[in-house]
Design an enzyme around this catalytic site. Structure first.
Site, PDB file in Angstrom:
ATOM      1  CD  GLU A  25      -3.077   0.923   2.441  1.00  0.00           C
ATOM      2  OE1 GLU A  25      -2.786  -0.028   3.139  1.00  0.00           O
ATOM      3  OE2 GLU A  25      -3.910   1.722   2.499  1.00  0.00           O
ATOM      4  CG  ASN A 172      -9.675  -1.787   1.478  1.00  0.00           C
ATOM      5  OD1 ASN A 172      -9.458  -2.892   1.445  1.00  0.00           O
ATOM      6  ND2 ASN A 172      -9.573  -0.834   2.164  1.00  0.00           N
ATOM      7  CD  GLU A 173     -10.341  -2.384   6.055  1.00  0.00           C
ATOM      8  OE1 GLU A 173     -10.262  -1.460   6.615  1.00  0.00           O
ATOM      9  OE2 GLU A 173      -9.681  -3.278   6.507  1.00  0.00           O
ATOM     10  CE1 TYR A 247      -3.342  -6.077   8.908  1.00  0.00           C
ATOM     11  CE2 TYR A 247      -5.739  -5.292   8.742  1.00  0.00           C
ATOM     12  CZ  TYR A 247      -4.537  -5.286   8.200  1.00  0.00           C
ATOM     13  OH  TYR A 247      -4.159  -5.128   6.893  1.00  0.00           O
ATOM     14  CD  GLU A 303      -6.076  -4.605   4.164  1.00  0.00           C
ATOM     15  OE1 GLU A 303      -5.935  -4.214   5.297  1.00  0.00           O
ATOM     16  OE2 GLU A 303      -6.534  -3.918   3.309  1.00  0.00           O
ATOM     17  CD  GLN A 352       0.410  -2.476   3.690  1.00  0.00           C
ATOM     18  OE1 GLN A 352       1.234  -2.026   3.053  1.00  0.00           O
ATOM     19  NE2 GLN A 352      -0.844  -1.953   4.193  1.00  0.00           N
TER      20      GLN A 352
HETATM   21  O1  AHR Z   1      -3.130  -2.496   6.225  1.00  0.00           O
HETATM   22  C1  AHR Z   1      -3.318  -1.307   6.734  1.00  0.00           C
HETATM   23  C2  AHR Z   1      -4.717  -0.898   6.612  1.00  0.00           C
HETATM   24  O2  AHR Z   1      -5.457  -1.817   7.355  1.00  0.00           O
HETATM   25  C3  AHR Z   1      -5.307  -0.975   5.366  1.00  0.00           C
HETATM   26  O3  AHR Z   1      -5.038   0.127   4.659  1.00  0.00           O
HETATM   27  C4  AHR Z   1      -6.786  -1.056   5.701  1.00  0.00           C
HETATM   28  O4  AHR Z   1      -7.480  -1.573   4.530  1.00  0.00           O
HETATM   29  C5  AHR Z   1      -7.061  -1.886   6.857  1.00  0.00           C
HETATM   30  O5  AHR Z   1      -7.682  -1.465   7.661  1.00  0.00           O
END
Ligand code: AHR
Length: 498
Positions: A25, A172-173, A247, A303, A352
């Site tokens: 990103e 995205n999101e 995450y 992600e 990432q």
């Molecule tokens: O990876 C960091 C961020 O996490 C991304 O930009 C977003 O899609 C997610 O919230």
């Protein structure tokens, strides 16, 4: 002694190599400095891409790269990133650190990076703040080779032939940074935007990915799957994949914790939170099965990974964190889980690739280090495109009062030439375990193995870059039935069994 039974006769789904996908990103030092330094940099580069990083990434066989975001994708206007660099618009990257984005890395540069890496492109379009026309024209610019304004523009910018773009994300999101939409609203927007992402090549159709749920938002999956699949003729594929973001933090986003300084409680908590991805995949897959019983729509975990407090003294918006053996175990166990769900999980993209979150590589000026997670990806690359085979491992519950995890974790696959790839992780911070493995109807003649092991918080630094690295593993014995081995505490072992 734990028993491990592997049955190569029970072959399951293909482990798509795209499960080993990456995400890059416009965030912190991922693109700029990490991957792209520009042609005039004193750091050795090819067309602006740093040679050391590209070469290291090629060694882990990157199959696919997602770009330009993330949250950045929904405020990115692709036309700002084409044409002569001196004319490209400058903007503030409002999501990430408030720094100036000079757009010197755009569409042509990303496709050049994919060419150098030898990987497929996964481009994420802007649904949050862009228009249908803008998204449609990007697809046209990238993939059309007929007479059209976008084809002309691409040629003016020096690219005669269209590129191959395998995957295209439609927002995205969009439940969060991509527009704070309801699932009903997003699903209808998906239908509209997707319509104009034209397929210009019958033999190379775009794989279109809708914004999927955040973690355990099962209502999002239910609603988007329902609306995006209803009244679609059987011969039309308008939705190829649904994303999932998850995450792993120490204790939620309010208490992400340190990447390198943690207690035993925090060690086991992170491993246990990492393992939760299994339940998320299973439950989202159950919902997808209602609308797509033949599993034609992929669950795309685009992600995932660990997210801690940034390294002290670094820009909080840059998400730069260290990477320890704990992260190596989150990587190995997550990849095991993706393997075991590869009938539905068709791609995953760790967040990432360089200098951001659970990165493969960290850079500092002209220096570069490989993280423990990099080594897991390298060892595990043997599974790419192999077939998952049945495996069962006896485990016991370990951990602290704060969190419990299984002591051992595994997955196994078989390659076309008959090689059995076996991955085993020991999650214990302190105990080694003996494992007796039985390979059903298999005569073992040759075994080689690699191990990644160290204490839980061990990590590589620019002063000590090889503190954690994979080494040959020889502590095993070939038996009549399979192999017996002792797996040290906090380690990942990868076997090639012939
Ligand atoms: O990876 C960091 C961020 O996490 C991304 O930009 C977003 O899609 C997610 O919230």
């Amino acid at each position: 002694m734990s028993k491990l039974v592997i049955n190569p006769l029970n072959r399951k789904s293909k482990i798509n190599r795209e499960i080993y996908g990456q995400f890059s990103e416009h965030l912190g030092r991922c693109i700029y400095e990490g991957l792209y330094v520009g042609e005039d940099s004193p750091i050795p580069n090819v067309n602006g891409m740093r040679t050391d990083v590209v070469e290291a990434l090629k060694a882990i066989k990157i199959p696919v790269l997602r770009w330009p975001g993330g949250c950045f994708a929904d405020e990115y206007h692709w036309k700002d990133g084409i044409g002569p660099k001196e004319n490209r618009k400058k903007m503030i990257n409002t999501h990430w650190g408030g720094v100036v984005e000079d757009n010197s890395f755009g569409t042509h540069e990303f496709m050049e990076l994919c060419r150098q890496l030898g990987c497929k492109a996964y481009i994420n379009g802007n649904l949050g703040s862009g228009s249908v026309q803008e998204m449609s024209e990007w697809v046209e610019y990238l993939t059309f080779d007929g007479l059209s304004p976008m084809t002309e523009l691409r040629k003016e910018n020096g690219r005669e032939e269209p590129w191959e773009v395998a995957y295209f994300g439609v927002g995205n999101e969009n439940w969060g940074c991509g527009g704070h939409m309801t699932p009903e609203h997003y699903a209808n927007e998906y239908r509209r935007y997707e319509t104009y992402c034209r397929n210009y090549h019958q033999d190379k159709q775009l794989y279109k990915i809708a914004c999927g749920p955040n973690e355990d938002d099962y209502n999002w999956t239910q609603t988007v799957m329902k609306i995006c699949t209803e009244n679609v003729p059987a011969n039309e594929k308008r939705l190829n994949g649904l994303s999932l973001h998850y995450y792993t933090t120490t204790n939620g986003f309010g208490d992400k914790g340190s990447a390198t300084e943690f207690t035993p409680d925090q060690y086991y908590t992170v491993l246990s939170r990492g393992l939760k991805i299994e339940e998320l995949i299973r439950r989202h897959s159950d919902i997808m099965n209602q609308y797509d019983p033949n599993k034609e729509i992929g669950l795309i975990v685009d992600e995932w990974g660990t997210w801690y407090d940034v390294e002290p003294g670094t820009n909080p918006g840059f998400l730069y964190q260290q990477n320890t053996m704990r992260d190596a175990l989150v990587a190995s166990t997550s990849l095991d889980i993706f393997h075991k769900h590869s009938d539905r999980v068709k791609m995953a993209n760790i967040a990432q690739m360089v200098n951001v979150l659970q990165a493969m590589i960290l850079t500092e000026g002209e220096k570069m280090i490989l993280t423990p997670t990099y080594h897991v990806f390298k060892m595990y690359s043997a599974h790419q495109d192999c077939t998952l085979i049945d495996s069962f491992l006896e485990t016991e519950e370990i951990g602290t009062d704060a969190a419990k995890v299984p002591n051992l974790h595994e997955s196994a696959s078989i390659a076309e030439d008959g090689t059995i790839n076996l991955s085993v992780s020991n999650l214990s911070a302190s105990e080694a375990y003996e494992v007796q493995s039985i390979l059903v109807e298999t005569k073992v003649s040759d075994v080689s193995a690699m191990i990644l092991t160290q204490e839980t918080a061990a990590h590589n630094t620019f002063e000590d870059p090889d503190h954690v690295c994979a080494k040959p593993f020889t502590d095993f014995k070939v038996t009549e039935k399979g192999i017996d081995f002792t797996i040290p505490a906090c380690s990942v072992v990868q076997f090639a069994i012939r």
